[in-house]
Design a protein around this motif. Structure first.
Motif, short mmCIF file in Angstrom:
data_model
loop_
_atom_site.label_atom_id
_atom_site.label_comp_id
_atom_site.label_asym_id
_atom_site.label_seq_id
_atom_site.Cartn_x
_atom_site.Cartn_y
_atom_site.Cartn_z
N MET A 71 0.66 -1.16 -0.02
CA MET A 71 0.02 -0.04 -0.10
C MET A 71 0.79 1.05 -0.08
O MET A 71 1.87 1.10 0.61
CB MET A 71 -0.83 0.12 1.19
CG MET A 71 -1.99 -0.94 1.35
SD MET A 71 -2.88 -0.94 2.82
CE MET A 71 -3.52 0.69 3.05
N SER A 91 -4.11 6.82 1.98
CA SER A 91 -3.58 5.84 1.04
C SER A 91 -4.11 5.97 -0.36
O SER A 91 -5.26 6.40 -0.64
CB SER A 91 -4.16 4.35 1.36
OG SER A 91 -5.48 4.14 1.29
N CYS A 93 -5.65 5.34 -3.85
CA CYS A 93 -6.60 4.41 -4.01
C CYS A 93 -7.01 4.69 -5.58
O CYS A 93 -7.01 5.86 -6.26
CB CYS A 93 -7.76 4.64 -3.29
SG CYS A 93 -7.40 4.30 -1.60
N PRO A 121 -6.01 -2.89 3.67
CA PRO A 121 -5.84 -3.39 2.37
C PRO A 121 -7.23 -4.18 1.66
O PRO A 121 -7.51 -4.78 2.29
CB PRO A 121 -4.65 -4.39 2.35
CG PRO A 121 -4.74 -4.86 3.76
CD PRO A 121 -5.12 -3.75 4.40
N ASN A 125 -6.87 0.06 -3.21
CA ASN A 125 -5.49 0.60 -2.54
C ASN A 125 -4.25 -0.40 -2.48
O ASN A 125 -3.38 0.10 -1.88
CB ASN A 125 -5.74 1.01 -1.45
CG ASN A 125 -6.08 0.26 -0.35
OD1 ASN A 125 -6.11 -0.85 -0.45
ND2 ASN A 125 -6.55 0.69 0.86
N THR A 126 -4.51 -1.63 -3.07
CA THR A 126 -3.42 -2.49 -3.09
C THR A 126 -2.62 -2.58 -4.38
O THR A 126 -3.16 -3.05 -5.70
CB THR A 126 -3.91 -4.12 -2.75
OG1 THR A 126 -4.50 -3.86 -1.60
CG2 THR A 126 -2.61 -5.07 -2.68
#
Length: 301
Positions: A71, A91, A93, A121, A125-126
């Motif tokens: 992330m 994060s 995204c 996660p 967003n990964t």
């Protein structure tokens, strides 16, 4: 007065056409429901893919490797140039266009990005670290080495790559009018990035060293040289709520040092059960805090 002469069972006007129209509408609704083409069904499938829980890669040696699932998190920091901003850890995204996403089951490229206040996660967003030099998966990522950031968005049949290009009159970020960052399915030089050490005085010395996981780094675009940044004071309305804009721009202070907007952490998974990422683990006490505790303990004795 004529309306009182008719009872409730009297049919007036084009009643036969109205009956057939209601039947056609019901048939069309049932057909779309069976095929899964209703807007509520498309919305449910979209959020199921984007919000699907993901498992991050666990770093055994403390470094980031090619093929790792991570992330990209911008840690919480105060925004000095604006009174109203989005706080917390943000994060990176995937953010599809809400109207276009309802018209088709696949993401329309290019696809947008944003920064959301989530540390869990999920599919949106990964990101996957991919080597741009065709190195084997598992090799350590190093400072100054070109790499790509890919995302599957919860589906394993399609890969999108983080890309950017020079700003033009027709293409720029929505709110700040800076260089746009987007996702595309085309592999090219536009989706190559590099990691740099945050301290400019030690940046050349760290060139070629492994990139540590869960530590602050700078991510710059190879083609334009712009750094990936979060605009916390510029909000975007998405189907997931209020989020911050992401652009490619290097923000420097009076000392020519990158501001916290350009600092990112490549977060990996946690080996402990119950903690999905390393951000959820309690931080160890600082060395100065331990020294103060030892001095207080000796003074008490």
């Amino acid at each position: 007065m004529a309306q009182n002469l008719y009872g409730p069972r009297v049919r007036m006007g084009n009643w036969n056409e109205d009956v057939y129209l209601e039947e056609e509408l019901m048939k069309d609704f049932l057909e779309k429901r069976d095929k899964g083409q209703l807007l509520i069904q498309r919305n449910r499938r979209l959020k199921e893919n984007l919000l699907r829980p993901m498992q991050l890669s666990v770093s055994e040696d403390g470094y980031v490797h090619n093929g790792d699932k991570v992330m990209l998190v911008n840690l919480d920091h105060p925004e000095t140039e604006a009174d109203l901003f989005l706080g917390g850890d943000l994060s990176l995204c995937l953010t599809p266009d809400e109207i276009r996403a309802y018209l088709t089951d696949e993401f329309e490229v290019p696809c947008g990005l944003s920064a959301a206040p989530t540390k869990i996660p999920v599919g949106r967003n990964t990101f996957i670290i991919l080597s741009a030099d065709r190195e084997a998966p598992g090799q350590v990522l190093r400072y100054g080495q070109s790499f790509r950031l890919g995302i599957t968005a919860g589906s394993e049949d399609k890969m999108l790559y983080l890309s950017s290009d020079h700003r033009t009159l027709l293409r720029s970020s929505k709110r700040s009018w800076l260089q746009e960052v987007y996702l595309t399915d085309e592999v090219s030089y536009l989706n190559c990035w590099q990691a740099a050490f945050p301290d400019p005085q030690l940046r050349l010395e760290y060139e070629g060293f492994p990139v540590p996981a869960n530590a602050s780094v700078l991510i710059s675009h190879c083609h334009t040289g712009r750094g990936l940044a979060v605009q916390r004071h510029l909000f975007l309305r998405t189907c997931f709520g209020k989020e911050a804009e992401v652009a490619a721009h290097t923000h420097l202070d009076s000392h020519r040092v990158e501001r916290p907007r350009n600092h990112w952490v490549l977060v990996t998974g946690s080996p402990r059960t119950g903690s999905p990422t390393m951000l959820h683990l309690p931080k160890p006490p600082a060395e100065d805090t331990c020294a103060l505790e030892q001095a207080a303990h000796l003074g008490a004795q």
